[in-house]
Write an enzyme that holds these catalytic residues in place. Structure first.
Site, PDB file in Angstrom:
ATOM      1  N   TYR A   1       0.797  -1.229   0.000  1.00 14.14           N
ATOM      2  CA  TYR A   1       0.000   0.000   0.000  1.00 14.14           C
ATOM      3  C   TYR A   1       0.836   1.289   0.000  1.00 14.14           C
ATOM      4  CZ  TYR A   1      -4.422  -2.423   0.103  1.00 14.14           C
ATOM      5  OH  TYR A   1      -5.504  -3.192  -0.259  1.00 14.14           O
TER       6      TYR A   1
ATOM      7  N   GLU B   1      -8.898  -6.812   4.455  1.00 20.31           N
ATOM      8  CA  GLU B   1      -8.114  -7.920   3.896  1.00 20.31           C
ATOM      9  C   GLU B   1      -7.489  -8.774   4.991  1.00 20.31           C
ATOM     10  OE1 GLU B   1      -5.562  -5.901   1.100  1.00 20.31           O
ATOM     11  OE2 GLU B   1      -7.317  -5.169   0.003  1.00 20.31           O
TER      12      GLU B   1
END
Length: 410
Positions: free
Chosen positions: A100, A142
């Protein structure tokens, strides 16, 4: 999930104010973002589907997600269904928290490089703060998915080795692969309609290739089945790298690595009749649903399959046989091109494309649930027929794009 208390008021205002810019230039920004990120981090080419990059579907999907986040930054809970859909794909592809910051750095840089003076320090600063919050939401969702997947009976994290126990030609372009765990262990249950990710290490290719394929049989077997269409190249695009590799080079007895089942397009619990509508290889997740319905025998089912021609239509004999044996199963096929021989088959009932009049004639009088899958133009056409022409409520229609999501309303 509301982030109002996390983001500063100025950040919320700035991000929402930039939404029109993203709507106008979103795909331009995200296309530049992917190019930039792969130059900076070529190792990510092991994860991302390069064909979707070339045809623009991946940049478009990301642009739509960023735009939705910008418009709903003050109440991110409204886009939770989209977050979960993407999170399923991320979990299946093994996207992890460490990815990310790389995405964030390159997305912000791409915004600045594409928008130029319009991307002021205040705008970039606001988006940096907003991206951090959005990333945290994805990472949290997630994380739960990774843990739940590994914890279930027969579940696992990462990739697991499977042996090709059987390879069966279903049509001129579709072949089924029956996969059993190489370790002889158990398989997890999955929802009919979900998919797995196949890792292909292809000789001569610089990078690994990951592809997601729907499971085409019901859960509860001692194997997974995927039914793969060999993708033919067109224009500047070559033949499908992974599908061609599977068709031509992967043999019975070979091993491949896959991730555990994922996906949010699956058969929902209900007692209503089920209508399944497939276009081409879009029948694969619907076949998993169909087989589960046949096993359970607690809901009537109408299966409408469309294909270009009989030689390109998979599993017709099987579906015909099930319909012959079960009066609560209704089956109808539609081909672009119908031969004289096809006209002798009672289940091949229409030539040309599916249309509202024909569809209406097949549907049950009572309320039903609708599941449809196929190429993007097919999805848009069926969605329009169901929503606009037949007035089917949105909550009773379910569909899935193969690959990155697109705008169903176009």
């Amino acid at each position: 999930m509301s982030q109002n208390s996390v983001l500063h008021e100025n950040t919320l205002e700035t991000v929402k104010a930039t939404a029109p810019i993203l709507e106008a230039r979103g795909s331009e920004i995200t296309s530049h973002f992917y190019k930039r990120m792969f130059e900076q981090h070529p190792e990510l080419l092991h994860i991302f589907n390069q064909t979707n990059q070339k045809i623009g579907r991946q940049p478009e999907a990301l642009a739509n997600t960023v735009l939705a986040a910008a418009k709903n930054i003050d109440q991110l809970e409204t886009i939770l269904p989209v977050v979960k859909q993407i999170a399923h794909k991320h979990r299946s592809l093994q996207i992890k928290p460490e990815h990310y910051p790389i995405v964030g750095e390159n997305l912000l840089a791409a915004m600045k490089e594409v928008l130029g003076d319009a991307a002021t320090d205040d705008v970039i600063s606001a988006w940096e703060e907003a991206y951090g919050v959005i990333a945290d939401v994805f990472i949290s969702v997630e994380k739960d998915m990774y843990e739940a997947t590994e914890a279930q009976t027969g579940g696992w994290d990462g990739f697991r080795s499977f042996t090709v126990a059987k390879k069966k030609v279903e049509s001129d372009v579709i072949t089924s692969f029956y996969l059993r765990p190489t370790d002889g262990g158990t398989l997890p249950m999955f929802e009919p309609g979900q998919y797995i990710t196949v890792k292909a290490d292809i000789p001569g290719e610089d990078y690994l290739h990951l592809r997601q394929y729907s499971l085409s049989d019901s859960p509860g077997n001692d194997y997974f089945r995927i039914s793969v269409k060999r993708e033919e190249g067109e224009g500047e695009l070559p033949d499908g790298i992974v599908s061609t590799f599977l068709h031509r080079h992967v043999k019975e007895g070979d091993t491949i690595e896959v991730t555990a089942p994922a996906g949010d397009f699956y058969l929902q619990p209900s007692k209503r009749p089920v209508v399944l509508i497939s276009g081409g290889v879009g029948l694969t997740p619907l076949m998993s649903m169909f087989n589960k319905l046949v096993e359970d025998q607690n809901r009537s089912v109408i299966f409408i399959q469309t294909a270009q021609s009989r030689n390109l239509h998979a599993m017709h004999e099987y579906t015909s046989k099930v319909a012959d044996e079960n009066e609560w199963v209704s089956y109808h096929a539609c081909y672009d091109n119908v031969t004289i021989t096809d006209k002798q088959d009672p289940y091949i009932q229409k030539e040309g494309r599916i249309d509202t009049e024909w569809l209406r004639s097949l549907l049950p009088e009572e309320e039903a649930d609708y599941y449809f899958c196929g190429p993007v133009p097919f999805l848009r056409a069926v969605h329009h027929m169901l929503k606009q022409d037949l007035q089917i409520p949105e909550e009773r229609t379910h569909f899935e794009f193969f690959g990155p999501a697109a705008d169903i309303e176009k």
